[in-house]
Design an enzyme around this catalytic site. Structure first.
Site, PDB file in Angstrom:
ATOM      1  N   LYS A 124       0.850  -1.188   0.000  1.00  0.00           N
ATOM      2  CA  LYS A 124       0.000   0.000   0.000  1.00  0.00           C
ATOM      3  C   LYS A 124       0.885   1.236   0.000  1.00  0.00           C
ATOM      4  O   LYS A 124       1.797   1.367   0.815  1.00  0.00           O
ATOM      5  CB  LYS A 124      -0.912   0.038   1.225  1.00  0.00           C
ATOM      6  CG  LYS A 124      -1.798   1.288   1.288  1.00  0.00           C
ATOM      7  CD  LYS A 124      -2.697   1.289   2.498  1.00  0.00           C
ATOM      8  CE  LYS A 124      -2.012   1.785   3.751  1.00  0.00           C
ATOM      9  NZ  LYS A 124      -1.835   3.263   3.761  1.00  0.00           N
ATOM     10  N   ASP A 171      -3.573   4.275  -1.899  1.00  0.00           N
ATOM     11  CA  ASP A 171      -4.585   4.630  -0.903  1.00  0.00           C
ATOM     12  C   ASP A 171      -4.555   6.135  -0.631  1.00  0.00           C
ATOM     13  O   ASP A 171      -4.041   6.584   0.393  1.00  0.00           O
ATOM     14  CB  ASP A 171      -4.326   3.836   0.378  1.00  0.00           C
ATOM     15  CG  ASP A 171      -5.429   4.009   1.408  1.00  0.00           C
ATOM     16  OD1 ASP A 171      -6.577   4.292   1.008  1.00  0.00           O
ATOM     17  OD2 ASP A 171      -5.137   3.858   2.609  1.00  0.00           O
ATOM     18  N   LEU A 172      -5.122   6.915  -1.546  1.00  0.00           N
ATOM     19  CA  LEU A 172      -5.133   8.374  -1.396  1.00  0.00           C
ATOM     20  C   LEU A 172      -6.467   8.899  -0.882  1.00  0.00           C
ATOM     21  O   LEU A 172      -6.602  10.090  -0.614  1.00  0.00           O
ATOM     22  CB  LEU A 172      -4.775   9.041  -2.728  1.00  0.00           C
ATOM     23  CG  LEU A 172      -3.393   8.673  -3.280  1.00  0.00           C
ATOM     24  CD1 LEU A 172      -3.112   9.450  -4.561  1.00  0.00           C
ATOM     25  CD2 LEU A 172      -2.289   8.911  -2.256  1.00  0.00           C
ATOM     26  N   LYS A 173      -7.461   8.043  -0.782  1.00  0.00           N
ATOM     27  CA  LYS A 173      -8.745   8.381  -0.153  1.00  0.00           C
ATOM     28  C   LYS A 173      -9.328   9.688  -0.687  1.00  0.00           C
ATOM     29  O   LYS A 173      -9.623  10.617   0.073  1.00  0.00           O
ATOM     30  CB  LYS A 173      -8.585   8.461   1.369  1.00  0.00           C
ATOM     31  CG  LYS A 173      -8.122   7.177   2.038  1.00  0.00           C
ATOM     32  CD  LYS A 173      -8.059   7.360   3.554  1.00  0.00           C
ATOM     33  CE  LYS A 173      -7.628   6.095   4.252  1.00  0.00           C
ATOM     34  NZ  LYS A 173      -6.188   5.804   4.093  1.00  0.00           N
ATOM     35  N   ASP A 230     -13.948  14.738  -2.735  1.00  0.00           N
ATOM     36  CA  ASP A 230     -14.151  16.091  -3.257  1.00  0.00           C
ATOM     37  C   ASP A 230     -15.412  16.070  -4.111  1.00  0.00           C
ATOM     38  O   ASP A 230     -16.122  15.067  -4.159  1.00  0.00           O
ATOM     39  CB  ASP A 230     -12.928  16.530  -4.071  1.00  0.00           C
ATOM     40  CG  ASP A 230     -12.677  18.034  -3.992  1.00  0.00           C
ATOM     41  OD1 ASP A 230     -13.652  18.797  -4.211  1.00  0.00           O
ATOM     42  OD2 ASP A 230     -11.535  18.452  -3.720  1.00  0.00           O
ATOM     43  N   PRO A 236     -17.738  15.683  -7.393  1.00  0.00           N
ATOM     44  CA  PRO A 236     -17.601  14.630  -8.396  1.00  0.00           C
ATOM     45  C   PRO A 236     -16.665  14.958  -9.554  1.00  0.00           C
ATOM     46  O   PRO A 236     -15.864  14.107  -9.966  1.00  0.00           O
ATOM     47  CB  PRO A 236     -19.045  14.435  -8.883  1.00  0.00           C
ATOM     48  CG  PRO A 236     -19.885  14.785  -7.699  1.00  0.00           C
ATOM     49  CD  PRO A 236     -19.165  15.924  -7.041  1.00  0.00           C
ATOM     50  N   THR A 295     -10.726   3.312  10.889  1.00  0.00           N
ATOM     51  CA  THR A 295     -10.618   2.432  12.057  1.00  0.00           C
ATOM     52  C   THR A 295     -10.142   3.175  13.298  1.00  0.00           C
ATOM     53  O   THR A 295     -10.096   2.597  14.376  1.00  0.00           O
ATOM     54  CB  THR A 295      -9.680   1.246  11.764  1.00  0.00           C
ATOM     55  OG1 THR A 295      -8.453   1.727  11.231  1.00  0.00           O
ATOM     56  CG2 THR A 295     -10.321   0.283  10.781  1.00  0.00           C
ATOM     57  N   ARG A 297      -3.454  -6.090  14.109  1.00  0.00           N
ATOM     58  CA  ARG A 297      -2.375  -6.138  15.093  1.00  0.00           C
ATOM     59  C   ARG A 297      -2.180  -7.583  15.549  1.00  0.00           C
ATOM     60  O   ARG A 297      -3.139  -8.361  15.591  1.00  0.00           O
ATOM     61  CB  ARG A 297      -2.707  -5.270  16.320  1.00  0.00           C
ATOM     62  CG  ARG A 297      -2.823  -3.772  16.013  1.00  0.00           C
ATOM     63  CD  ARG A 297      -1.483  -3.182  15.703  1.00  0.00           C
ATOM     64  NE  ARG A 297      -1.529  -1.749  15.501  1.00  0.00           N
ATOM     65  CZ  ARG A 297      -1.687  -1.145  14.330  1.00  0.00           C
ATOM     66  NH1 ARG A 297      -1.869  -1.884  13.245  1.00  0.00           N
ATOM     67  NH2 ARG A 297      -1.683   0.171  14.243  1.00  0.00           N
ATOM     68  N   ARG A 353       2.587  -1.082  10.817  1.00  0.00           N
ATOM     69  CA  ARG A 353       3.625  -1.103  11.844  1.00  0.00           C
ATOM     70  C   ARG A 353       3.963  -2.489  12.395  1.00  0.00           C
ATOM     71  O   ARG A 353       5.138  -2.742  12.688  1.00  0.00           O
ATOM     72  CB  ARG A 353       3.230  -0.139  12.977  1.00  0.00           C
ATOM     73  CG  ARG A 353       3.385   1.318  12.575  1.00  0.00           C
ATOM     74  CD  ARG A 353       2.642   2.269  13.498  1.00  0.00           C
ATOM     75  NE  ARG A 353       1.205   2.265  13.218  1.00  0.00           N
ATOM     76  CZ  ARG A 353       0.323   3.075  13.799  1.00  0.00           C
ATOM     77  NH1 ARG A 353       0.738   3.948  14.719  1.00  0.00           N
ATOM     78  NH2 ARG A 353      -0.947   3.036  13.480  1.00  0.00           N
TER      79      ARG A 353
END
Length: 233
Positions: free
Chosen positions: A32, A59-61, A64, A66, A119, A181, A211
């Site tokens: 990612k 993953d730039l999410k 804005d 359309p 999350t 995790r 991580r």
């Protein structure tokens, strides 16, 4: 979709990323590339990692209006990534525009998935800060159905919402779940977490692990443990 482990390469530089990936001599893990790395070094990092043989979740999410999202996705479609993301909270019209923008001249496009609820957000925070007075799992499932109706391929959600989303949207609708995790690990800034084996049991299709792998003393061993626990080999 075949289950897989995606490593979140949340590094601040291209060299740190390459040094990390060089540790993997036998595997070519799915990776990612998020905002920190992409904004730090730009699209060349995507091209180089793809050239090395890795699948990429960019993953730039996006979130804005359309038209802006459509034009931005048209640019990202040229990078030959495997998955792109946006925020489901942008609405159905925005998501439809994103799908249109991602389609390349040859008719192909990357998979497109929508973030339901981060999350790092729990029920209390959603109610008191975002002012959504519904059960979090119901909100995630509703956002997922909006994404499906807009023509998307899946969502980003907590492992704890994966089963409900599959029940609403079907087993072929992809659930990509961060917040992973190990049992003895620190949850950090995540609220809705699960171990790899728990995520498997809950129905996640892909897990995103940062991580616990990237900060491990032996990242390759940590990755292999994730794969063994989640995929089963």
């Amino acid at each position: 979709m075949k289950k897989d482990v995606i490593i979140a390469c949340d590094f601040a530089s291209a060299q740190a990323t390459y040094n990390f990936l060089d540790k993997f001599r036998e595997e070519k893990p799915f990776v990612k590339i998020g905002m920190e790395l992409f904004y730090s070094v730009g699209p060349d990092i995507v091209r180089e990692i793809k050239k090395r043989g890795h699948k990429i979740f960019l993953d730039l999410k996006l979130h804005d209006i359309p038209n802006t999202v459509k034009k931005s996705m048209k640019v990202l479609s040229q990078l030959d990534v495997d998955i792109c993301s946006l925020h489901a909270a942008g609405g159905i019209d925005m998501m439809k525009a994103a799908v249109e923008g991602l389609v390349r001249p040859d008719g192909t496009r990357p998979l497109l998935i929508a973030v339901t609820m981060l999350t790092s957000v729990d029920q209390e925070r959603m109610e008191h800060e975002i002012l959504i007075n519904k059960k979090l799992a119901d909100v995630a499932a509703h956002y997922a159905m909006n994404a499906k109706n807009a023509g998307l391929d899946g969502v980003v959600c907590s492992p704890h919402e994966a089963e409900k989303i599959h029940s609403v949207c079907g087993s072929g609708f992809i659930t990509v779940t961060p917040g992973i995790r190990f049992a003895d690990g620190n949850t950090g800034d995540q609220q809705r977490v699960a171990t790899p084996s728990m995520a498997k049991a809950l129905g996640s299709d892909l897990i995103v692990v940062g991580r616990p792998i990237t900060s491990a003393d032996d990242p390759v061993a940590a990755y292999r443990k994730c794969v063994a626990d989640f995929v089963g080999y």
